[in-house]
Each structure stands twice: as C-alpha cells, then as structure tokens.
Motif scaffolding. Structure first.
Motif, PDB file in Angstrom:
ATOM      1  N   UNK A  65      47.602  18.602  73.615  1.00 26.94           N
ATOM      2  CA  UNK A  65      46.601  17.970  72.755  1.00 26.94           C
ATOM      3  C   UNK A  65      45.249  18.666  72.770  1.00 26.94           C
ATOM      4  N   UNK A  66      45.018  19.545  73.729  1.00 28.21           N
ATOM      5  CA  UNK A  66      43.750  20.279  73.786  1.00 28.21           C
ATOM      6  C   UNK A  66      43.619  21.254  72.625  1.00 28.21           C
ATOM      7  N   UNK A  67      44.716  21.482  71.935  1.00 29.46           N
ATOM      8  CA  UNK A  67      44.740  22.388  70.790  1.00 29.46           C
ATOM      9  C   UNK A  67      44.308  23.797  71.183  1.00 29.46           C
ATOM     10  N   UNK A  68      44.608  24.154  72.415  1.00 31.79           N
ATOM     11  CA  UNK A  68      44.298  25.487  72.919  1.00 31.79           C
ATOM     12  C   UNK A  68      45.402  26.439  72.471  1.00 31.79           C
ATOM     13  N   UNK A  69      45.067  27.510  71.819  1.00 34.65           N
ATOM     14  CA  UNK A  69      46.111  28.415  71.325  1.00 34.65           C
ATOM     15  C   UNK A  69      46.945  29.053  72.436  1.00 34.65           C
ATOM     16  N   UNK A  70      46.386  29.196  73.629  1.00 35.47           N
ATOM     17  CA  UNK A  70      47.167  29.818  74.697  1.00 35.47           C
ATOM     18  C   UNK A  70      48.307  28.918  75.145  1.00 35.47           C
ATOM     19  N   UNK A  71      48.101  27.599  75.165  1.00 43.04           N
ATOM     20  CA  UNK A  71      49.189  26.690  75.534  1.00 43.04           C
ATOM     21  C   UNK A  71      50.164  26.536  74.381  1.00 43.04           C
ATOM     22  N   UNK A  72      49.649  26.437  73.167  1.00 46.77           N
ATOM     23  CA  UNK A  72      50.532  26.258  72.014  1.00 46.77           C
ATOM     24  C   UNK A  72      51.371  27.497  71.734  1.00 46.77           C
ATOM     25  N   UNK A  73      50.818  28.682  72.010  1.00 53.02           N
ATOM     26  CA  UNK A  73      51.567  29.932  71.812  1.00 53.02           C
ATOM     27  C   UNK A  73      52.327  30.356  73.068  1.00 53.02           C
ATOM     28  N   UNK A  74      52.253  29.533  74.123  1.00 52.19           N
ATOM     29  CA  UNK A  74      52.930  29.784  75.401  1.00 52.19           C
ATOM     30  C   UNK A  74      52.426  31.052  76.095  1.00 52.19           C
ATOM     31  N   UNK A  75      51.165  31.403  75.884  1.00 52.60           N
ATOM     32  CA  UNK A  75      50.609  32.602  76.506  1.00 52.60           C
ATOM     33  C   UNK A  75      49.599  32.274  77.608  1.00 52.60           C
ATOM     34  N   UNK A  76      49.500  31.043  78.032  1.00 47.48           N
ATOM     35  CA  UNK A  76      48.468  30.632  78.996  1.00 47.48           C
ATOM     36  C   UNK A  76      48.582  31.373  80.321  1.00 47.48           C
ATOM     37  N   UNK A  77      49.788  31.622  80.790  1.00 45.93           N
ATOM     38  CA  UNK A  77      49.938  32.291  82.085  1.00 45.93           C
ATOM     39  C   UNK A  77      49.613  33.778  82.019  1.00 45.93           C
ATOM     40  N   UNK A  78      49.548  34.343  80.826  1.00 47.87           N
ATOM     41  CA  UNK A  78      49.152  35.744  80.703  1.00 47.87           C
ATOM     42  C   UNK A  78      47.683  35.918  81.080  1.00 47.87           C
TER      43      UNK A  78
END
Length: 186
Positions: free
Chosen positions: A63-76
C-alpha cells in the motif's frame, strides 16, 4: 519519540498481551494439574498479535505504492542501504536480480497470505505458518541487524506450536500433553 518505531509498539503490545491475556491462563493450568487439558484461550491473543504484525508488515509494503516493492526490486537496494548490515548482507547483495526479486515475492507471500495460517483453527496449519515466519526472520537476521525485533517475532510464533503429544505415559498410563509456553515473566 518512543512510539515512532514499529518495534517499540510491538514490545508494549507483547508485554500487555503476555501479562494480561496469557499469563493468567498459564497460572490456571499450573495450579490445576488434575485437569487433563485446559483450553489455551490465552494463546489466541498472542497468535492474533503475530498475525497483525506479519499481515500489516506485508500490506504496508504494497500500500505504500513504492515502486521497488511493486516491481519486486526492493532487495536490490536494501542490502546496500540498510543501517546495520548483517554478516551476509554483502553476499546477499551480490545475488542475481532474479533471486532477489524471487526473495521479495516470497517475503510478500509469507507476510500477507501465509499470515492467515497463524490464526487457522487447525494446529498443524498454524505450525506450518509459524515455521515460514521463523525462516523469514532467520533470513532477515542473517542479512541485517534489527536488534530484538526479529527474535521477538520468533518468540511470538511459539503459541502457534502448542499441543504436541510426547511418547511417554504418566503414572495413570495416559499420554500427557506437552505445552510449549511462553514464560510467565515475559
């Protein structure tokens, strides 16, 4: 301030639930040894607290609408930018982006839909859900330092693992129940 971090509020909630909602039931069970099984109603508030923690941890990421979580790139980015990296953070940062994205997807899967297993009425499914939460917390501990937060989350998994039968009999020939209890002093 003290209330500005999720782990501080979790510590207060755990203290309240363990002392007010759970400890009286443990004491009742210890005082009445002639009762074969007392319903472990006191463990349910702890299970719901764990469910709330894990479910909200996953939902807030979506729900944070963060593109890194939505695109599954947060751990990068996570392993290189966290405040106190753990012993394996550098190695985790070197993993292939596909593995990191798969890890984000698994994190969201464990935190959101699998959190419902923690409050499932069948104890086998609760244990299954708790095992996944514990594995997730161990992986987080190995790559980052979040102090007591992950350990407290793993301790909250204990009420999901109750009522294990052991293969010994008591003096009456009955199979006793082995309870895995959170200590009363918690």
């Amino acid at each position: 301030t003290f209330y500005s971090f999720q782990w501080d509020i979790l510590l207060l909630e755990c203290g309240f639930v363990a002392s007010i909602c759970y400890a009286p039931w443990v004491r009742l069970r210890l005082c009445h040894k002639n009762i074969e099984q007392i319903d472990n109603i006191g463990a349910w508030p702890l299970r719901f607290l764990l469910f709330k923690l894990m479910f909200m941890s996953g939902v807030v990421k979506v729900l944070a609408d963060c593109p890194t979580w939505l695109d599954l790139t947060a751990l990068e980015y996570h392993f290189a930018t966290q405040c106190l990296p753990g012993p394996f953070a550098w190695y985790a940062h070197q993993l292939h982006p596909f593995i990191l994205r798969l890890s984000v997807a698994m994190t969201l899967l464990i935190e959101i839909p699998m959190a419902f297993l923690l409050i499932f009425p069948i104890s086998r499914w609760r244990r299954f859900g708790a095992y996944f939460q514990i594995i997730l917390q161990i992986l987080i501990i190995s790559s980052g330092n979040y102090n007591f937060f992950n350990i407290l989350t793993m301790v909250l998994c204990i009420p999901c693992m109750e009522h294990e039968k052991i293969n010994e009999t008591d003096n009456n020939g009955k199979i006793p129940r082995a309870y895995i209890d959170i200590p009363v002093f918690l």
